[in-house]
Design a protein around this motif. Structure first.
Motif, PDB file in Angstrom:
ATOM      1  N   TRP B 285     -30.808  81.899 114.900  1.00 48.32           N
ATOM      2  CA  TRP B 285     -30.630  82.856 113.828  1.00 48.32           C
ATOM      3  C   TRP B 285     -29.164  83.144 113.531  1.00 48.32           C
ATOM      4  O   TRP B 285     -28.805  83.545 112.438  1.00 48.32           O
ATOM      5  CB  TRP B 285     -31.351  84.155 114.229  1.00 48.32           C
ATOM      6  N   LEU B 286     -28.327  82.958 114.533  1.00 47.89           N
ATOM      7  CA  LEU B 286     -26.918  83.294 114.344  1.00 47.89           C
ATOM      8  C   LEU B 286     -26.053  82.043 114.231  1.00 47.89           C
ATOM      9  O   LEU B 286     -24.839  82.127 114.202  1.00 47.89           O
ATOM     10  CB  LEU B 286     -26.433  84.169 115.515  1.00 47.89           C
ATOM     11  N   LEU B 287     -26.690  80.870 114.191  1.00 43.44           N
ATOM     12  CA  LEU B 287     -25.930  79.615 114.104  1.00 43.44           C
ATOM     13  C   LEU B 287     -26.101  78.995 112.714  1.00 43.44           C
ATOM     14  O   LEU B 287     -27.141  79.167 112.077  1.00 43.44           O
ATOM     15  CB  LEU B 287     -26.435  78.630 115.159  1.00 43.44           C
ATOM     16  N   PRO B 288     -25.094  78.229 112.262  1.00 43.85           N
ATOM     17  CA  PRO B 288     -25.188  77.631 110.932  1.00 43.85           C
ATOM     18  C   PRO B 288     -26.430  76.762 110.781  1.00 43.85           C
ATOM     19  O   PRO B 288     -27.026  76.714 109.715  1.00 43.85           O
ATOM     20  CB  PRO B 288     -23.932  76.764 110.842  1.00 43.85           C
TER      21      PRO B 288
END
Ligand code: HEM
Lengths: 169, 452
Positions: B285-288
């Motif tokens: 969710w927090l990665l490209p």
């Protein structure tokens, strides 16, 4: 002092294995330094290498240690002697401390690891690579952190209720 | 309390009985001239958890994982086929694995190695931080050294700590597209890896016996079963990790280990999605690479957009031709001619050097058929060029095994539809287990070579 190994220990301060492995380490590093010395950005690399250590040891560590100290102050868990098993109220205060500590550490960890995405750095590279616009994930991070604090709080309440029933029973 | 540890083996005890090396006056003088506040700092370390056991637990975890990170990193370099001068940095002299042909099987090989490299690299971050926390009092020790041996060892520790933090920082910034450091990532991360590896080898060679001793099971001292209230400081150790004035425990050792492990687990859960397909991908969710790449047959991640590559509609229109060079022969084909050739379909991963991957169904012409068409059925290599006008990866050389694998394709279609412009229309390379950046998009010509 006829024994050369004993002499080495007395003068250098350690045995031959010590000399050997450190020599190997410095030969590799020295070779890398020579190889990189010609690069225009070599100084920047050195700066980041040393900067990473300085940042960790003299910024990150003092900051999180200070936050933890403040937390222990607020929960009044810092001053008790170790010996006593702890009375009931101390147990609760420690539980509060740890149920704040855990999600706070997790949130801090996520912030550190995903920092570039949270703050939306490198928007142009991102667009070239993904054909999408970069949107900062700060709100997502806040949401994840919020959930972690919430879960921890719920777990704390459950523990506390269990203790109360077991104390009565 | 159980008996304290036996005396450390002689090898570990530096120098003469009192620990000073030559010149003794210098080291003794240094010891005597304690700067103001040194004693306060020494007494200021309060955590009763610090000690050889905890440090050794984190050390053992890192000892098990770091070699994997290092080896998969070096394999990443090898997967570029450095013998063709196409791995970066190009000039590494003897600091590399021996040359070998990167295999095409299993097709998920690079997906695995690079996914592990980046994934493990992220997952160990909390362990690295915890390990540093456990030994940080050593940084402020006085005297800083009692012999030349200790000076050199401290220097190697600077390389060790600087090395791992440097590798983690550059790696994390790279996979999140933030090139804020202003130097070449490949050069820095590759040579940084060697400095770190050398320092790690030295550190392990010197400290392994200590770790083994500290982790030896001892009756009545099972730290993983001891609750907080029964947690006691370890007996004073020769390294001075155990605080001289420990405070009361606020957490048990197993609690501390669980906290660190929980951090790793959290990172793992938020990272693994970038190697999965389907709805689970969104868990990154927090990665490209957890983001929604859009719907349809072409709805999967890319690594360079057509716009960024400078590919225009005119380049890829009906005027596009593929040129094949073989043994004394040049063949030119348009897309219709390629589609008229025997088509082969393969389900293959596209795995990026940044650690993410996805499996898709590709259809196109076998590279070995194109090689035969060019009169070179048994090529030693193939040089592929893209229509891109700039960029490090607008060309790539494939090894013989990569040309001849039955699943190696010049893909024209994906998941039953034409390639989209961003996925390399009119034609792209897809080869099993080949890093994504070498699966050249917008192919212009292929040169089949017989001379290696
Ligand atoms: C712990 C120490 C680490 C070591 C020793 C290490 C080592 C290496 C090595 C030797 C390479 C090959 C470089 C090249 O092809 O030029 C590599 C590539 C890479 N590493 Fe690491 N690495 C470490 C940690 C990390 C971490 C924590 C990350 C990110 C989370 C990371 C991300 C990458 C990426 C994205 C590449 C691919 C570069 C490319 O080919 O484009 N590394 N690593």
């Amino acid at each position: 002092m006829a024994d050369p190994v004993a002499r080495l220990r007395a003068t250098y301060g350690a045995g031959p294995r010590h000399v050997l492995v450190l020599l190997l380490c410095f030969v590799v590093t020295g070779w890398v330094v020579l190889r990189l010395a010609g690069e225009a950005t070599a100084w920047r690399m050195l700066l980041w290498f040393l900067g990473a250590v300085i940042f960790h040891d003299l910024v990150l560590f003092p900051v999180y240690a200070a936050v933890d100290r403040a937390l222990r102050g607020v929960t009044r868990t810092a001053r008790r002697p170790a010996a006593s098993g702890g009375d009931g109220s101390e147990r609760v205060r420690l539980a509060v401390l740890n149920h704040v500590r855990a999600p706070a550490l997790a949130a801090g960890l996520l912030f550190l690891v995903f920092l570039p995405g949270l703050l939306g750095w490198g928007a142009e590279t991102y667009r070239a690579a993904t054909a999408q616009e970069r949107m900062p994930y700060l709100l997502r991070w806040l949401a994840v952190s919020g959930v972690l604090f919430l879960v921890s709080a719920v777990a704390l309440v459950i523990r506390w209720l269990r203790w109360r029933t077991s104390e009565r029973g | 309390m159980p008996a304290s540890d036996p005396a450390p083996p002689a090898e570990d005890r530096a120098g003469a009985a009192d620990g000073y090396g030559t010149p003794r006056r210098l080291w003794q003088g240094l010891d005597r001239h304690r700067p103001p506040g040194a004693d306060a700092v020494t007494r200021g370390w309060r955590s009763p958890l610090r000690g050889p056991w905890l440090t050794s637990v984190f050390g053992a975890v890192l000892l098990a994982t770091l070699p994997l990170v290092i080896i998969t990193g070096l394999l990443d370099y090898a997967a570029y086929a450095p013998r063709f001068g196409q791995a970066f940095p190009t000039d590494v002299s003897w600091l590399r694995l021996p040359y070998f042909d990167w295999p095409t099987r299993p097709s998920w090989l690079f997906r695995l190695t690079q996914g592990l490299h980046v994934g493990l690299g992220i997952v160990i971050v909390p362990v690295v931080l915890a390990k540093l926390w456990s030994v940080i009092p050593k940084l402020f020790d006085w005297p800083p050294a009692r012999s030349v041996a200790q000076v050199l060892e401290r220097l190697s520790l600077l390389l060790l700590v600087g090395g791992i933090l440097f590798q983690i920082a550059t790696g994390l910034l790279n996979i999140q597209y933030a090139y804020v450091f202003g130097f070449d990532f490949y050069t820095a991360h590759y040579f940084g890896a060697w400095v770190f590896t050398a320092a790690l080898v030295a550190h392990v060679a010197l400290k392994l016996p200590r770790m083994v001793t500290a982790l030896r099971p001892r009756p009545g001292r099972d730290a993983l079963r001891t609750p907080r209230a029964a947690t006691r400081p370890e007996p004073p150790d020769p390294d001075g990790l155990v605080p001289v004035r420990p405070g009361p425990p606020t957490v048990s050792r197993r609690g501390a280990v669980a906290l660190v492990g929980g951090g790793s687990l959290l990172l793992a859960v938020l990272t693994v999605g970038q190697s999965l397909d389907g709805p689970l991908r969104r868990t990154a969710w927090l990665l490209p690479r957890g983001q929604d790449p859009g719907a349809g047959p072409n709805g999967f991640q890319i690594n360079r957009s057509a716009a960024a590559a400078g590919i225009q509609a005119a380049d890829t229109g009906p005027g596009w031709r593929l040129t094949l060079h073989g043994a004394g022969r040049t063949v030119t084909l348009d897309r219709a001619a390629l589609l008229a050739m025997a088509q082969h379909t393969a389900r293959l991963p596209i795995a990026c050097v940044e650690g993410w991957s996805t499996v898709q169904t590709w259809t196109g012409v076998r590279l070995r058929d194109l090689a035969a068409l060019a009169g070179t059925p048994d090529p030693a290599s193939a040089h592929v060029r893209s229509m891109e006008r700039s960029g490090l990866f607008r060309q790539a050389t494939l090894q013989a095994n990569q040309v001849l694998d039955p699943d190696s394709l010049l893909a024209l279609r994906v998941n039953g539809a034409d390639l989209s412009p961003d996925h390399g229309f009119p034609a792209r390379i897809i080869v099993p287990a080949l890093p994504g950046v070498h699966c050249t998009k917008w192919v212009a010509d292929i040169d089949f070579r017989t001379d290696g």
